[in-house]
Write a protein that holds these residues in place. Sequence first.
Motif, PDB file in Angstrom:
ATOM      1  N   TRP A 332       0.830  -1.212   0.000  1.00 25.56           N
ATOM      2  CA  TRP A 332       0.000   0.000   0.000  1.00 25.56           C
ATOM      3  C   TRP A 332       0.861   1.258   0.000  1.00 25.56           C
ATOM      4  O   TRP A 332       0.511   2.262  -0.627  1.00 25.56           O
ATOM      5  N   PHE A 333       2.011   1.206   0.681  1.00 28.48           N
ATOM      6  CA  PHE A 333       2.887   2.371   0.800  1.00 28.48           C
ATOM      7  C   PHE A 333       3.588   2.716  -0.508  1.00 28.48           C
ATOM      8  O   PHE A 333       4.184   3.785  -0.623  1.00 28.48           O
ATOM      9  N   THR A 334       3.550   1.824  -1.471  1.00 24.15           N
ATOM     10  CA  THR A 334       4.266   2.067  -2.734  1.00 24.15           C
ATOM     11  C   THR A 334       3.374   2.655  -3.814  1.00 24.15           C
ATOM     12  O   THR A 334       3.852   2.926  -4.924  1.00 24.15           O
ATOM     13  N   ASP A 335       2.112   2.875  -3.515  1.00 21.39           N
ATOM     14  CA  ASP A 335       1.203   3.402  -4.534  1.00 21.39           C
ATOM     15  C   ASP A 335       1.595   4.822  -4.936  1.00 21.39           C
ATOM     16  O   ASP A 335       1.809   5.689  -4.086  1.00 21.39           O
ATOM     17  N   ILE A 336       1.694   5.037  -6.255  1.00 22.36           N
ATOM     18  CA  ILE A 336       2.081   6.329  -6.817  1.00 22.36           C
ATOM     19  C   ILE A 336       0.860   7.020  -7.407  1.00 22.36           C
ATOM     20  O   ILE A 336       0.046   6.387  -8.088  1.00 22.36           O
ATOM     21  N   HIS A 337       0.728   8.312  -7.126  1.00 20.36           N
ATOM     22  CA  HIS A 337      -0.412   9.056  -7.649  1.00 20.36           C
ATOM     23  C   HIS A 337      -0.335   9.079  -9.180  1.00 20.36           C
ATOM     24  O   HIS A 337       0.719   9.433  -9.748  1.00 20.36           O
ATOM     25  N   PRO A 338      -1.427   8.730  -9.863  1.00 12.88           N
ATOM     26  CA  PRO A 338      -1.382   8.645 -11.334  1.00 12.88           C
ATOM     27  C   PRO A 338      -1.116   9.978 -12.026  1.00 12.88           C
ATOM     28  O   PRO A 338      -0.593  10.008 -13.139  1.00 12.88           O
ATOM     29  N   LYS A 339      -1.448  11.083 -11.374  1.00 15.08           N
ATOM     30  CA  LYS A 339      -1.261  12.389 -11.992  1.00 15.08           C
ATOM     31  C   LYS A 339       0.008  13.079 -11.505  1.00 15.08           C
ATOM     32  O   LYS A 339       0.768  13.644 -12.306  1.00 15.08           O
ATOM     33  N   TYR A 340       0.263  13.047 -10.189  1.00 15.08           N
ATOM     34  CA  TYR A 340       1.354  13.827  -9.615  1.00 15.08           C
ATOM     35  C   TYR A 340       2.639  13.017  -9.409  1.00 15.08           C
ATOM     36  O   TYR A 340       3.667  13.583  -9.047  1.00 15.08           O
ATOM     37  N   SER A 341       2.573  11.725  -9.599  1.00 12.23           N
ATOM     38  CA  SER A 341       3.747  10.834  -9.472  1.00 12.23           C
ATOM     39  C   SER A 341       4.395  10.926  -8.100  1.00 12.23           C
ATOM     40  O   SER A 341       5.628  10.921  -7.969  1.00 12.23           O
ATOM     41  N   THR A 342       3.601  11.022  -7.059  1.00 10.34           N
ATOM     42  CA  THR A 342       4.100  11.079  -5.685  1.00 10.34           C
ATOM     43  C   THR A 342       3.608   9.860  -4.913  1.00 10.34           C
ATOM     44  O   THR A 342       2.542   9.305  -5.225  1.00 10.34           O
ATOM     45  N   PRO A 343       4.356   9.410  -3.891  1.00 15.95           N
ATOM     46  CA  PRO A 343       3.911   8.289  -3.055  1.00 15.95           C
ATOM     47  C   PRO A 343       2.824   8.771  -2.093  1.00 15.95           C
ATOM     48  O   PRO A 343       3.047   8.907  -0.894  1.00 15.95           O
ATOM     49  N   TYR A 344       1.656   9.028  -2.629  1.00 12.98           N
ATOM     50  CA  TYR A 344       0.636   9.775  -1.897  1.00 12.98           C
ATOM     51  C   TYR A 344       0.093   9.022  -0.683  1.00 12.98           C
ATOM     52  O   TYR A 344      -0.299   9.640   0.312  1.00 12.98           O
ATOM     53  N   LYS A 345       0.074   7.693  -0.728  1.00 15.92           N
ATOM     54  CA  LYS A 345      -0.427   6.953   0.424  1.00 15.92           C
ATOM     55  C   LYS A 345       0.566   6.989   1.579  1.00 15.92           C
ATOM     56  O   LYS A 345       0.165   7.080   2.749  1.00 15.92           O
ATOM     57  N   ALA A 346       1.837   6.947   1.263  1.00  8.92           N
ATOM     58  CA  ALA A 346       2.850   7.106   2.306  1.00  8.92           C
ATOM     59  C   ALA A 346       2.754   8.503   2.917  1.00  8.92           C
ATOM     60  O   ALA A 346       2.888   8.683   4.134  1.00  8.92           O
ATOM     61  N   LEU A 347       2.504   9.509   2.076  1.00 10.68           N
ATOM     62  CA  LEU A 347       2.327  10.872   2.568  1.00 10.68           C
ATOM     63  C   LEU A 347       1.102  10.994   3.459  1.00 10.68           C
ATOM     64  O   LEU A 347       1.132  11.687   4.487  1.00 10.68           O
ATOM     65  N   ILE A 348       0.024  10.339   3.087  1.00 16.12           N
ATOM     66  CA  ILE A 348      -1.200  10.368   3.899  1.00 16.12           C
ATOM     67  C   ILE A 348      -0.939   9.744   5.270  1.00 16.12           C
ATOM     68  O   ILE A 348      -1.388  10.265   6.298  1.00 16.12           O
ATOM     69  N   PHE A 349      -0.219   8.629   5.284  1.00 10.51           N
ATOM     70  CA  PHE A 349       0.118   7.977   6.553  1.00 10.51           C
ATOM     71  C   PHE A 349       0.927   8.925   7.441  1.00 10.51           C
ATOM     72  O   PHE A 349       0.645   9.062   8.640  1.00 10.51           O
TER      73      PHE A 349
END
Length: 406
Positions: A332-349
């Motif tokens: 789950w932590f490796t998911d990359i935002h399709p538009k912004y190319s950021t590890p957004y789930k890690a950021l949310i955590f």
Amino acid sequence: MTEKRVELKKALNPIDVWALALGSIIGFGCFVLPGDWLPKAGPLGAAIAFLLGGLLMLIIANSYSVMIKNFPVAGGEFAYAYGAFGRYHAYICGWFLALGYLSIIPANGTALAVLGRFVAPGLFEWGYLYTVAGWEVYLGEIMLATFAMLFFFYLHYKGVGAAGKMQSLIVVLLVAAVLLLGGGALLNPVTSTANLQPLFAPGKSAIACIAALLAIAPFLFVGFDTIPQAAEEFNFSHDKTKKLMYLAIIIGAVVYATVTLSTAMAEPWQDLIAGKPVWASGQAMYKTMGNLGVVFLMVGVLMAITSGINGFFMATSRLLFGMGRAKVLPNWFTDIHPKYSTPYKALIFVLIISLVAPWFGRKAIIWIVDMCAVGTAIGYMYTCMACYLLSKNNSSQYARGGYGKG
């Protein structure tokens, strides 16, 4: 079928990376703790300790530069420990670092409340909730920290490039504030180098004074190690990494020394600390340059706080991303935002943990920061040992842990 490796977008330029390191090195304590450092070491003792500490950190930074060049991946020390010593060592290293990094974000967020109590007493001290270890927790101060952390989360969510540009701007303001403080202390007729006497703390040898602060140098320079966490996102040659880290560490040491000496020059430093002022640097700058000096100091403090939030948002999220990619954390932590190319789930955590922490009060957070500070030393240790192992083997033999480059 081999699973495709998830990678981050290359969007950071050299200036952004340098600013990331320097902004993370210079924290709230640089502008608040000179009143504690002076009685332990004296003005010259403190300055020498900072400069020597910086030189020692250059040795460690050299190991980091070698590892970044050979393994330019997110995760930094975690990845190096994985490649050199395997999964279990990487797990230990990764979690020590993650806890340390995570605690620094809310520590900086709640530092805004401390600054607010100096700058505008009562402005954010509304909505009293409870007291934890003598620290009164106010809803207004929690909202202030929350706003700051949400702002930097948004920047990182939209892309590391935007966060890098913001860090560069913050660090320029930070350095400018320190230059103005140092220049004011040197040129103002109110100040005098005679106020630096005695140069070392009375009753102690020069060596003892220097050693007292040199012992905490590794923790003062925490932040340059955010660079390896972003190595995967460099849009330039990794050969430049050593110079960027060296420059950040050297300037960081000079900033620590400048702020401390500027504080001591305002008046005889023993008289200054004898009154046990709440904020020795603030009192010194007010005497030196009046309200303008306090403004410069507040700008420096504010920039130090926000650069720390920004830098460790990046470092923590990339570390968690790297741990997820190595299967130490859920995928789950490796998911990359399709538009912004950021590890957004890690950021949310990271955001969720950071938003919860201020509710426990600043003193409780500082306890955690102090306990987790050892995680940085563990990261240094694994990096240096991994670099030594790499020097004995080629990189293909080194990466027996399976992380490495691929």
